[in-house]
Design an enzyme around this catalytic site. Structure first.
Site, PDB file in Angstrom:
ATOM      1  N   HIS A  91      -7.601   1.029  -1.782  1.00 27.87           N
ATOM      2  CA  HIS A  91      -7.031   2.093  -2.622  1.00 27.87           C
ATOM      3  C   HIS A  91      -5.921   1.520  -3.500  1.00 27.87           C
ATOM      4  O   HIS A  91      -5.415   0.421  -3.257  1.00 27.87           O
ATOM      5  CB  HIS A  91      -6.442   3.205  -1.747  1.00 27.87           C
ATOM      6  CG  HIS A  91      -5.300   2.714  -0.897  1.00 27.87           C
ATOM      7  ND1 HIS A  91      -5.493   1.936   0.232  1.00 27.87           N
ATOM      8  CD2 HIS A  91      -3.941   2.847  -1.016  1.00 27.87           C
ATOM      9  CE1 HIS A  91      -4.325   1.630   0.773  1.00 27.87           C
ATOM     10  NE2 HIS A  91      -3.361   2.166   0.030  1.00 27.87           N
ATOM     11  N   ASP A 126      -2.016   2.574  -4.812  1.00 25.42           N
ATOM     12  CA  ASP A 126      -0.928   3.478  -4.433  1.00 25.42           C
ATOM     13  C   ASP A 126      -0.529   4.321  -5.639  1.00 25.42           C
ATOM     14  O   ASP A 126      -0.690   3.902  -6.783  1.00 25.42           O
ATOM     15  CB  ASP A 126       0.306   2.681  -3.970  1.00 25.42           C
ATOM     16  CG  ASP A 126       0.076   2.052  -2.610  1.00 25.42           C
ATOM     17  OD1 ASP A 126      -0.864   2.484  -1.914  1.00 25.42           O
ATOM     18  OD2 ASP A 126       0.837   1.122  -2.251  1.00 25.42           O
ATOM     19  N   HIS A 152      -5.687  -2.575  -2.620  1.00 28.45           N
ATOM     20  CA  HIS A 152      -5.490  -3.142  -1.274  1.00 28.45           C
ATOM     21  C   HIS A 152      -6.003  -2.204  -0.188  1.00 28.45           C
ATOM     22  O   HIS A 152      -6.254  -1.021  -0.424  1.00 28.45           O
ATOM     23  CB  HIS A 152      -4.008  -3.460  -1.053  1.00 28.45           C
ATOM     24  CG  HIS A 152      -3.110  -2.253  -1.197  1.00 28.45           C
ATOM     25  ND1 HIS A 152      -2.778  -1.722  -2.440  1.00 28.45           N
ATOM     26  CD2 HIS A 152      -2.494  -1.467  -0.272  1.00 28.45           C
ATOM     27  CE1 HIS A 152      -1.987  -0.668  -2.268  1.00 28.45           C
ATOM     28  NE2 HIS A 152      -1.802  -0.490  -0.968  1.00 28.45           N
ATOM     29  N   ARG A 160       0.541   0.679  15.623  1.00 27.51           N
ATOM     30  CA  ARG A 160       1.269  -0.015  14.572  1.00 27.51           C
ATOM     31  C   ARG A 160       1.998   1.022  13.717  1.00 27.51           C
ATOM     32  O   ARG A 160       1.421   2.048  13.361  1.00 27.51           O
ATOM     33  CB  ARG A 160       0.288  -0.822  13.714  1.00 27.51           C
ATOM     34  CG  ARG A 160       0.929  -1.465  12.495  1.00 27.51           C
ATOM     35  CD  ARG A 160      -0.083  -2.234  11.647  1.00 27.51           C
ATOM     36  NE  ARG A 160       0.581  -2.791  10.473  1.00 27.51           N
ATOM     37  CZ  ARG A 160       0.031  -2.837   9.263  1.00 27.51           C
ATOM     38  NH1 ARG A 160      -1.190  -2.369   9.063  1.00 27.51           N
ATOM     39  NH2 ARG A 160       0.704  -3.353   8.257  1.00 27.51           N
TER      40      ARG A 160
END
Length: 700
Positions: free
Chosen positions: A629, A631, A681, A691
């Site tokens: 995607h 940002d 990314h 995480r």
């Protein structure tokens, strides 16, 4: 040779700090001193509560009976609050220039009887009222003056001398005048603004700026005492030498640690205070054998019980003894101070009481040792507040007993003058000798007063008992926190302190190597135009994760999202927005102070405007990864909040265009990368554990 004709008489029934200061200045100028009343109990009343001092007159009268020499000049002065700023030669010369047989010091204010004001002769210039705290004259005239005295020890000497002076016949026959322009005597009561320090070669004296005179004798009568002048005159602190007394009478702690003096440390928690767990960490780090320390902890705040409990759970056994008074015992702050003092007074081994309020930051680990080695009955380390002109002491007292700024205050605060300073008020932290607590300061009402708050009442009692309070700025000791806007409605409330206590916040939460990022270029580039640098401590990461989990309202990771404009999220994550936990303003400040300087260097020409910020959670059974995607940002700041290989397996970020991955994100490090166009990314799958990352979109 006429100097040998001068005899200084003073009355002192006990050897106070002030008396020793008086003798030191007299010795410096070679005055001959005779002390009257040693070993007697003082019955002359307290000069603060009028009248009193008759005992002084009785002692003087009997001392004069032994003196037959007609040319003998006698100077009578108080001692506890008097210093000489020049020698006998100058004093006698000025006395002779006054052309009278008896010269009294002059006062701005009339006391103890205001009704006698009109009877005082008028003067063209200068002060018209008599002060009994200092006078000089020939022995026969003084004998004549005292011949009528038959009063009680508690009668007023001031009233007796005033009545002689305002009686024209007596004034003439004894031949009395006043030192109207303070050429010999400077009384400070009601005259603080008249006097400044005058630094000369190898000495310091006081100058009266109203009359442009250099008085020989300085008398700190009234509530202000000598104020700060006594830290300088005649040669105690000079620009050439600095402090000349600071290395006198020390108590070196160089021997065996098992022989260090036993200290009771009193810790007082009277309001919700930030960074209390850090306070106890710093207390632990004091370089002083713990088996010579006993702790007295007074806590009024339920909010802080867990912090104290954690500290004691791990460390109570290291200390010689611990006494804790909690909120449930309902003991008021003043009583707690007395209980603390008594814990030291009643323990024959206790040599010092070290009083610390919990909003004090103990930066200097050698602090306790340094203070003990200075060997004063009462000493405080200077404390400041970052960015504010505040300290834990006052340089001077105003005439009504409140704060006044001394002329040297700024120089002491800024460290331009270093030394040991006798001051009228200290707060927050001080070390006091047990012997002093058992003698001069044994009263149970030290903190009580009808008009003053407890710490002012305490300092005023300490002053009136003649105990000198010293503050030292010869080292950097620490600071005092701001407690004003401390909210206690979060899990880790210290996170919110970035505005109130930025220095403390930075020490707690910003990575120790962050300063090297811009200074030494500690920035890595793992992929093209992707920058990587340390920003958060482990504690910051831990607190952020725990704060989010404590809040617990994670988004479902679906496209529909009412929290954002338009209500639709193209690439949803399981997350919590900073504004949901009320951390948006603080986060923005953090980004401006710590991220913006780096982004502006790496991507010049962009003024950093922040939009969305949130914490993302990846876990295998929830949302393990994020599809490729862009940002919704010009660039993105992504901070890893936990550690790969320990807290989770897998994870990382892959930039598709460069086929480049950051596979092992370091906890507390920020990844800075363009958001659109070039840096398409994806979030790589987390295969085990959980995480956490924090994500900020810049320039949407």
């Amino acid at each position: 040779n006429y100097i040998r004709d001068l005899l200084v008489l003073t009355v002192a029934t006990q050897e106070t700090d002030g008396f020793r200061r008086f003798l030191r200045s007299a010795k410096h100028f070679n005055y001959t001193i005779k002390v009257l009343g040693r070993g007697e109990t003082w019955k002359g009343g307290d000069y603060m509560s009028p009248p009193g001092g008759g005992q002084k007159v009785r002692l003087l009268k009997s001392a004069l009976e032994d003196i037959q020499d007609e040319n003998r000049v006698i100077l009578l002065v108080d001692s506890y609050d008097v210093i000489f700023s020049s020698g006998p030669r100058e004093l006698l010369k000025k006395f002779q220039q006054a052309k009278h047989r008896v010269v009294f010091s002059a006062e701005t204010l009339i006391w103890p009887d205001r009704h006698l004001e009109d009877k005082h002769p008028h003067v063209r210039e200068g002060k018209r009222f008599l002060g009994a705290g200092g006078f000089i004259g020939y022995a026969p005239n003084l004998k004549q003056m005292l011949s009528d005295w038959s009063g009680a020890d508690s009668d007023s000497d001031q009233l007796f001398f005033t009545k002689l002076y305002i009686n024209p016949e007596k004034r003439k026959s004894i031949n009395i005048t006043l030192d109207n322009k303070c050429r010999l005597f400077q009384n400070l009561h009601g005259a603080l603004d008249e006097v400044v320090l005058k630094f000369e070669d190898g000495r310091v004296r006081a100058r009266n700026v109203l009359y442009n005179t250099l008085p020989v004798i300085i008398h700190g009568n009234g509530p202000t005492k000598i104020n700060y002048l006594g830290n300088y005159i005649p040669h105690l602190w000079m620009f050439e030498t600095g402090c000349t007394l600071c290395n006198e009478g020390l108590r070196p702690l160089s021997g065996l640690q098992s022989e260090y003096p036993v200290v009771v440390i009193g810790i007082f928690i009277q309001q919700p205070t930030p960074f209390v767990s850090v306070f106890f960490e710093r207390l632990l780090n004091l370089k002083y054998p713990k088996n010579r320390l006993r702790l007295f902890i007074y806590n009024q705040e339920l909010h802080h019980e867990p912090h104290i409990r954690t500290f004691l759970e791990y460390h109570e056994s290291e200390y010689q003894d611990v006494k804790l008074i909690g909120p449930e015992e309902d003991i008021d702050p003043v009583t707690s101070r007395n209980i603390g003092f008594d814990m030291c007074r009643d323990d024959i081994d206790c040599e010092y009481f070290f009083s610390i309020d919990v909003d004090v930051v103990l930066k200097n680990e050698d602090m306790l040792r340094i203070l003990i080695e200075l060997n004063k009955p009462f000493i405080a380390p200077m404390m400041t507040k970052p960015g504010r002109l505040w300290t834990n002491f006052w340089g001077a007292l105003s005439a009504d007993g409140y704060y006044a700024r001394s002329e040297d205050y700024m120089d002491i605060v800024k460290g331009r003058r270093m030394g040991l300073w006798n001051v009228p008020y200290v707060s927050h932290i001080f070390l006091i000798k047990a012997d002093t607590l058992r003698t001069d300061l044994k009263d149970p009402d030290l903190f009580e007063s009808a008009t003053l708050d407890p710490d002012m009442a305490f300092c005023s009692k300490v002053r009136n008992k003649g105990v000198f309070m010293f503050v030292t700025n010869m080292h950097t000791f620490g600071r005092v926190l701001s407690t004003e806007n401390y909210q206690t409605n979060h899990l880790h409330n210290d996170l919110w302190q970035i505005f109130e206590n930025p220095v403390e916040w930075e020490e707690r939460y910003i990575h120790e190597n962050y300063s090297k990022v811009l200074r030494d270029g500690l920035i890595e580039m793992p992929c093209p135009d992707v920058y990587w640098f340390p920003v958060f401590t482990d504690v910051a990461c831990k607190h952020l994760i725990e704060e989010m989990e404590h809040f617990g309202q994670w988004s479902g990771g679906r496209n529909v999202d009412k929290r954002i404009l338009g209500g639709y999220e193209n690439v949803p994550t399981v997350d919590i927005h900073m504004n949901q936990v009320g951390y948006d303003k603080e986060w923005q400040k953090f980004l401006l102070d710590y991220a913006a300087p780096v982004t502006e260097k790496m991507y010049p020409g962009y003024y950093t405007m922040f939009d969305l910020a949130f914490v993302v959670r990846y876990k295998p059974d929830e949302q393990p990864a994020l599809r490729p995607h862009h940002d919704a940002s010009t660039f993105t700041i992504n901070i890893a909040l936990n550690q790969v290989g320990i807290d989770y397996q897998g994870g990382g970020c892959r930039f598709l265009r460069y086929n480049c991955s950051v596979n092992a994100p370091r906890r507390g490090w920020a990844l800075l990368h363009p958001g659109r166009l070039t840096h398409y990314h994806e979030g790589l799958p987390t295969i085990e554990g959980v995480r956490y990352i924090s994500v900020s979109f810049v320039d949407p």
